[in-house]
Design an enzyme around this catalytic site. Structure first.
Site, PDB file in Angstrom:
ATOM      1  N   LYS A   1       4.062  -1.593  11.747  1.00 37.36           N
ATOM      2  CA  LYS A   1       4.406  -0.422  12.227  1.00 37.36           C
ATOM      3  C   LYS A   1       4.971   0.225  11.934  1.00 37.36           C
ATOM      4  O   LYS A   1       5.517   1.492  12.497  1.00 37.36           O
ATOM      5  CB  LYS A   1       6.061  -1.342  12.800  1.00 37.36           C
ATOM      6  CG  LYS A   1       7.068  -1.492  13.473  1.00 37.36           C
ATOM      7  CD  LYS A   1       8.286  -2.547  13.720  1.00 37.36           C
ATOM      8  CE  LYS A   1       8.436  -3.782  13.970  1.00 37.36           C
ATOM      9  NZ  LYS A   1       9.611  -4.452  13.689  1.00 37.36           N
TER      10      LYS A   1
ATOM     11  N   LYS B   1      10.181  -8.696   5.039  1.00 35.98           N
ATOM     12  CA  LYS B   1      10.809  -9.706   5.925  1.00 35.98           C
ATOM     13  C   LYS B   1      11.295 -10.263   5.187  1.00 35.98           C
ATOM     14  O   LYS B   1      11.043 -11.357   4.713  1.00 35.98           O
ATOM     15  CB  LYS B   1      10.094 -10.159   7.285  1.00 35.98           C
ATOM     16  CG  LYS B   1      11.088 -10.321   8.189  1.00 35.98           C
ATOM     17  CD  LYS B   1      10.864  -8.580   9.416  1.00 35.98           C
ATOM     18  CE  LYS B   1      12.285  -9.101  10.565  1.00 35.98           C
ATOM     19  NZ  LYS B   1      11.756  -7.435  11.135  1.00 35.98           N
TER      20      LYS B   1
ATOM     21  N   SER C   1      16.299   3.485   9.922  1.00 38.62           N
ATOM     22  CA  SER C   1      16.450   2.608   8.359  1.00 38.62           C
ATOM     23  C   SER C   1      15.836   3.736   7.324  1.00 38.62           C
ATOM     24  O   SER C   1      15.967   3.957   6.845  1.00 38.62           O
ATOM     25  CB  SER C   1      15.885   1.845   8.409  1.00 38.62           C
ATOM     26  OG  SER C   1      17.064   0.451   9.282  1.00 38.62           O
TER      27      SER C   1
ATOM     28  N   LYS D   1       9.897  -2.565   3.494  1.00 37.48           N
ATOM     29  CA  LYS D   1      10.623  -2.421   4.254  1.00 37.48           C
ATOM     30  C   LYS D   1      10.664  -3.414   5.315  1.00 37.48           C
ATOM     31  O   LYS D   1       9.920  -3.634   6.152  1.00 37.48           O
ATOM     32  CB  LYS D   1      11.067  -0.924   4.255  1.00 37.48           C
ATOM     33  CG  LYS D   1      12.108  -0.722   5.843  1.00 37.48           C
ATOM     34  CD  LYS D   1      13.019   0.354   5.062  1.00 37.48           C
ATOM     35  CE  LYS D   1      14.214   0.116   5.145  1.00 37.48           C
ATOM     36  NZ  LYS D   1      15.181  -1.258   5.828  1.00 37.48           N
TER      37      LYS D   1
ATOM     38  N   ASP E   1       4.548   6.647  11.140  1.00 40.65           N
ATOM     39  CA  ASP E   1       3.964   7.487  10.167  1.00 40.65           C
ATOM     40  C   ASP E   1       5.535   6.905   9.061  1.00 40.65           C
ATOM     41  O   ASP E   1       6.655   7.852   8.564  1.00 40.65           O
ATOM     42  CB  ASP E   1       4.236   8.509  10.274  1.00 40.65           C
ATOM     43  CG  ASP E   1       2.374   8.691  10.753  1.00 40.65           C
ATOM     44  OD1 ASP E   1       1.772   8.252  10.710  1.00 40.65           O
ATOM     45  OD2 ASP E   1       2.667   9.133  12.914  1.00 40.65           O
TER      46      ASP E   1
ATOM     47  N   HIS F   1       0.262  -0.976   0.247  1.00 40.66           N
ATOM     48  CA  HIS F   1       0.195  -0.766   0.053  1.00 40.66           C
ATOM     49  C   HIS F   1       1.286   1.002   0.185  1.00 40.66           C
ATOM     50  O   HIS F   1       0.666   2.582  -0.194  1.00 40.66           O
ATOM     51  CB  HIS F   1      -1.344   0.205   1.190  1.00 40.66           C
ATOM     52  CG  HIS F   1      -0.466   0.494   2.978  1.00 40.66           C
ATOM     53  ND1 HIS F   1       0.497  -0.542   3.921  1.00 40.66           N
ATOM     54  CD2 HIS F   1      -0.584   1.570   3.597  1.00 40.66           C
ATOM     55  CE1 HIS F   1       0.440   0.044   4.238  1.00 40.66           C
ATOM     56  NE2 HIS F   1       0.267   1.072   4.869  1.00 40.66           N
ATOM     57  N   ARG F   2       1.847   1.295   1.075  1.00 43.32           N
ATOM     58  CA  ARG F   2       3.341   2.455   0.595  1.00 43.32           C
ATOM     59  C   ARG F   2       4.364   1.267  -0.217  1.00 43.32           C
ATOM     60  O   ARG F   2       4.675   0.352   0.276  1.00 43.32           O
ATOM     61  CB  ARG F   2       3.789   2.375   1.572  1.00 43.32           C
ATOM     62  CG  ARG F   2       1.984   3.327   2.662  1.00 43.32           C
ATOM     63  CD  ARG F   2       2.711   5.188   1.870  1.00 43.32           C
ATOM     64  NE  ARG F   2       1.315   5.753   2.639  1.00 43.32           N
ATOM     65  CZ  ARG F   2       1.233   6.857   3.459  1.00 43.32           C
ATOM     66  NH1 ARG F   2       2.524   7.402   3.280  1.00 43.32           N
ATOM     67  NH2 ARG F   2       0.412   7.416   3.477  1.00 43.32           N
TER      68      ARG F   2
HETATM   69  P1  NAD Z   1      20.744 -10.009  17.463  1.00 43.59           P
HETATM   70  O1  NAD Z   1      20.944 -11.868  16.292  1.00 43.59           O
HETATM   71  O2  NAD Z   1      21.559  -9.226  17.138  1.00 43.59           O
HETATM   72  O3  NAD Z   1      20.406 -10.770  19.039  1.00 43.59           O
HETATM   73  C1  NAD Z   1      19.589 -11.981  19.444  1.00 43.59           C
HETATM   74  C2  NAD Z   1      20.775 -12.482  20.755  1.00 43.59           C
HETATM   75  O4  NAD Z   1      19.569 -12.662  21.553  1.00 43.59           O
HETATM   76  C3  NAD Z   1      22.119 -13.003  20.896  1.00 43.59           C
HETATM   77  O5  NAD Z   1      22.854 -12.568  21.368  1.00 43.59           O
HETATM   78  C4  NAD Z   1      21.115 -14.543  21.380  1.00 43.59           C
HETATM   79  O6  NAD Z   1      22.120 -15.276  21.067  1.00 43.59           O
HETATM   80  C5  NAD Z   1      20.711 -14.673  21.950  1.00 43.59           C
HETATM   81  N1  NAD Z   1      19.415 -15.342  22.587  1.00 43.59           N
HETATM   82  C6  NAD Z   1      18.477 -15.594  21.695  1.00 43.59           C
HETATM   83  N2  NAD Z   1      17.645 -16.731  22.146  1.00 43.59           N
HETATM   84  C7  NAD Z   1      18.461 -16.600  23.740  1.00 43.59           C
HETATM   85  C8  NAD Z   1      17.478 -17.222  24.820  1.00 43.59           C
HETATM   86  N3  NAD Z   1      16.569 -17.906  25.177  1.00 43.59           N
HETATM   87  N4  NAD Z   1      17.688 -16.445  25.812  1.00 43.59           N
HETATM   88  C9  NAD Z   1      18.655 -15.653  26.016  1.00 43.59           C
HETATM   89  N5  NAD Z   1      19.155 -14.797  25.221  1.00 43.59           N
HETATM   90  C10 NAD Z   1      19.248 -15.254  23.327  1.00 43.59           C
HETATM   91  O7  NAD Z   1      19.595  -9.473  17.229  1.00 43.59           O
HETATM   92  P2  NAD Z   1      18.501  -8.067  17.419  1.00 43.59           P
HETATM   93  O8  NAD Z   1      18.959  -7.633  15.815  1.00 43.59           O
HETATM   94  O9  NAD Z   1      18.961  -7.816  18.266  1.00 43.59           O
HETATM   95  O10 NAD Z   1      16.842  -9.255  17.012  1.00 43.59           O
HETATM   96  C11 NAD Z   1      16.232  -9.018  18.582  1.00 43.59           C
HETATM   97  C12 NAD Z   1      14.619  -9.565  18.141  1.00 43.59           C
HETATM   98  O11 NAD Z   1      14.700  -8.072  17.848  1.00 43.59           O
HETATM   99  C13 NAD Z   1      13.934 -10.273  17.364  1.00 43.59           C
HETATM  100  O12 NAD Z   1      12.780 -10.136  17.564  1.00 43.59           O
HETATM  101  C14 NAD Z   1      14.601  -8.429  16.351  1.00 43.59           C
HETATM  102  O13 NAD Z   1      13.489  -9.291  14.943  1.00 43.59           O
HETATM  103  C15 NAD Z   1      13.854  -7.657  16.872  1.00 43.59           C
HETATM  104  N6  NAD Z   1      13.444  -6.457  16.348  1.00 43.59           N
HETATM  105  C16 NAD Z   1      15.334  -6.093  15.418  1.00 43.59           C
HETATM  106  C17 NAD Z   1      15.696  -5.101  15.191  1.00 43.59           C
HETATM  107  C18 NAD Z   1      16.959  -4.056  14.901  1.00 43.59           C
HETATM  108  O14 NAD Z   1      17.237  -3.463  14.231  1.00 43.59           O
HETATM  109  N7  NAD Z   1      17.885  -5.260  14.907  1.00 43.59           N
HETATM  110  C19 NAD Z   1      14.307  -3.787  15.461  1.00 43.59           C
HETATM  111  C20 NAD Z   1      13.468  -4.340  15.232  1.00 43.59           C
HETATM  112  C21 NAD Z   1      13.263  -5.811  16.130  1.00 43.59           C
END
Ligand code: NAD
Length: 482
Positions: A105, A117, A373, A81, A110, A76-77
């Site tokens: 999100k 994904k 981003s 991303k 906005d 829709h946009r």
């Molecule tokens: P990452 O890979 O940098 O870090 C995740 C960490 O969690 C790792 O160090 C891993 O060892 C640890 N981990 C995994 N399972 C675990 C458990 N059961 N107990 C304890 N630690 C555990 O990932 P991230 O980028 O920090 O992403 C984490 C979450 O945040 C995901 O759900 C991701 O979708 C969400 N997220 C990330 C971003 C981003 O900008 N990176 C943005 C929005 C949402």
């Protein structure tokens, strides 16, 4: 007797919704509180396209067949991303659930993108950097081949298991094959030296901090939880010390004066009543490869115990479905801030809400990453660093104002004070300012819906309605749905 127990256990497992079901249920719950046409809601809910691929990559003397996905939930946009996840647990439903959350999100904060994904079903720990580079470049080639990547088509970013390094490989592959004036905008979360933006690495964690701070600033909401307003002195537990968890911890501690009492990583969970110094703990883990035996801490029985320790704010920052029917009743935190995507199942959320626990939903609280981003993408399209045009001009103007005030009052300020006042904004200042503004404004829109509409009982439904209002107006403007 034993048989009954098993049956009971089986039934419990059965009612636990998976990630995609949770997202779907949460959508339906919120959609039922709106008056939008059913067809429109069905269109908003549906995932538009999924590209499932398998490709061979030579690892040592053999070929590994890698399974991977890219889901585009809504156009829709445009562009669409969303991050790229490297994890052994990747599957189509997970990628679709994550792409779906991205659509809502982006609308909530906005940011003018549709949701997407990507997922590559590998454990990054099982490969060396050279092999990971080969996998990442091959995955990018697949996306290029099917027109699933491009600055105006679909723009990936980091997620679980990926970071700036992988984004730089994607950019290089895309630029080599496709090129073009705006090629740098084909992916975000790149290193600053590779067309990235200052402040992107910590953006999600910083956004989590701003979001929690905004929730905690409301005296009425905090009173209901038996807490005082503000973040200072509040206790926090964090699951996962990756990109999101580590920056949430560092910033909450440094800027919010929060006390981190418990953290968990793969190797286990540690607890320290008088607070864990996050910077020291991260350094400790880098040197020793573990958080265990961090000075002054006690090790909890299981890494899962981080989710049920006594604290004010619980930050699950690892993966989905962590708080589920097996442990929701044991959660003692008063606020759960979903830094990860989908860490609380929809069934578990019902339990938390009944216990009076506030859940600040993922699609709002972790939106800082996509917000910055968006700034990075704009920077790439404008081919100019933020602040370049106005920094000196602002600096000179402030200088003149201070000089004038000193002259009129006959009083002068110190050089240090002057330095603070006359400074023009750098790129990172503008990024933080834009992020803070976004997180504060979006939360107040959600809070307004929650307060104004009696039928909306929780923040997640309010966040969904905020997203639905914005996405619907895009569709209604097209005149497709009367
Ligand atoms: P990452 O890979 O940098 O870090 C995740 C960490 O969690 C790792 O160090 C891993 O060892 C640890 N981990 C995994 N399972 C675990 C458990 N059961 N107990 C304890 N630690 C555990 O990932 P991230 O980028 O920090 O992403 C984490 C979450 O945040 C995901 O759900 C991701 O979708 C969400 N997220 C990330 C971003 C981003 O900008 N990176 C943005 C929005 C949402």
């Amino acid at each position: 007797m034993a048989k009954k127990k098993v049956t009971k256990k089986k039934a419990a497992v059965h009612v636990e919704p998976d990630f995609l079901e949770s997202v779907s249920r949460n959508f339906d719950k919120a959609a039922a509180l709106t008056k939008y046409p059913r067809g429109l809601l069905a269109q908003i809910k549906a995932c538009n396209s999924v590209y499932q691929m398998r490709f061979p990559v030579k690892i040592g003397n053999e070929y590994h067949v890698i399974e991977a996905y890219r889901a585009q939930h809504s156009q829709h946009r445009n562009p669409t991303k969303g991050g790229i996840r490297f994890s052994q647990k990747v599957n189509q439903d997970e990628v679709v659930a994550l792409a779906t959350l991205m659509t809502y999100k982006c609308a909530i904060v906005d940011v003018p993108f549709g949701g997407a994904k990507g997922g590559v079903k590998i454990s990054p720990r099982a490969y060396n950097p050279e092999q990971l580079e080969r996998i990442t470049r091959r995955y990018t080639m697949e996306l290029i081949r099917k027109n699933f990547i491009g600055p105006g088509i679909d723009v990936p970013a980091p997620d679980y298991g990926t970071g700036g390094r992988e984004m730089a490989w994607i950019l290089d592959t895309y630029s080599t094959i496709k090129g073009g004036l705006n090629a740098a905008g084909c992916v975000t979360g790149k290193p600053v030296s590779q067309h990235g933006i200052r402040g992107r690495t910590e953006a999600t964690g910083r956004g989590v901090y701003y979001g929690i701070r905004e929730f905690c600033s409301n005296a009425d909401d905090m009173k209901k939880l038996g807490l005082t307003p503000g973040m200072a002195g509040k206790t926090m537990a964090i699951q996962g010390l990756g990109n999101v968890g580590s920056h949430t911890g560092l910033i909450s501690q440094n800027e919010g004066d929060v006390k981190i009492v418990c953290v968990a990583e793969y190797e286990g969970a540690i607890y320290k009543e008088d607070g864990i110094d996050m910077a020291k703990l991260l350094k400790y883990r880098k040197q020793r490869g573990t958080i265990l035996k961090y000075p002054g801490s006690t090790t909890l029985k299981s890494r899962k115990d981080v989710l049920t320790v006594k604290c004010d704010i619980l930050v699950p920052a690892a993966l989905e479905n962590q708080i589920n029917m097996s442990n929701a009743h044991k959660v003692k935190a008063k606020i759960v801030a979903e830094a990860a995507n989908g860490p609380v199942t929809s069934a578990a959320e019902d339990v938390l809400l009944k216990k009076g626990i506030v859940v600040i939903p993922d699609m709002y609280i972790n939106a800082g990453g996509v917000t910055v981003s968006y700034f990075e993408w704009l920077k790439n399209l404008s081919h100019m660093r933020f602040g370049r045009m106005e920094k000196r001009f602002d600096q000179n103007t402030y200088h003149n104002i201070v000089n004038m005030v000193e002259k009129v009052t006959g009083k002068s300020i110190t050089k240090k004070e002057k330095g603070m006042i006359v400074r023009g904004a750098d790129e990172v200042d503008l990024v933080r300012s834009g992020l803070e503004e976004t997180m504060v404004t979006s939360f107040n829109q959600i809070r307004e819906i929650h307060k104004r509409r009696k039928s909306v009982k929780d923040l997640r439904s309010a966040a969904f309605i905020s997203a639905l209002d914005k996405i619907s107006s895009d569709y209604l403007a097209l005149g497709i749905f009367p």
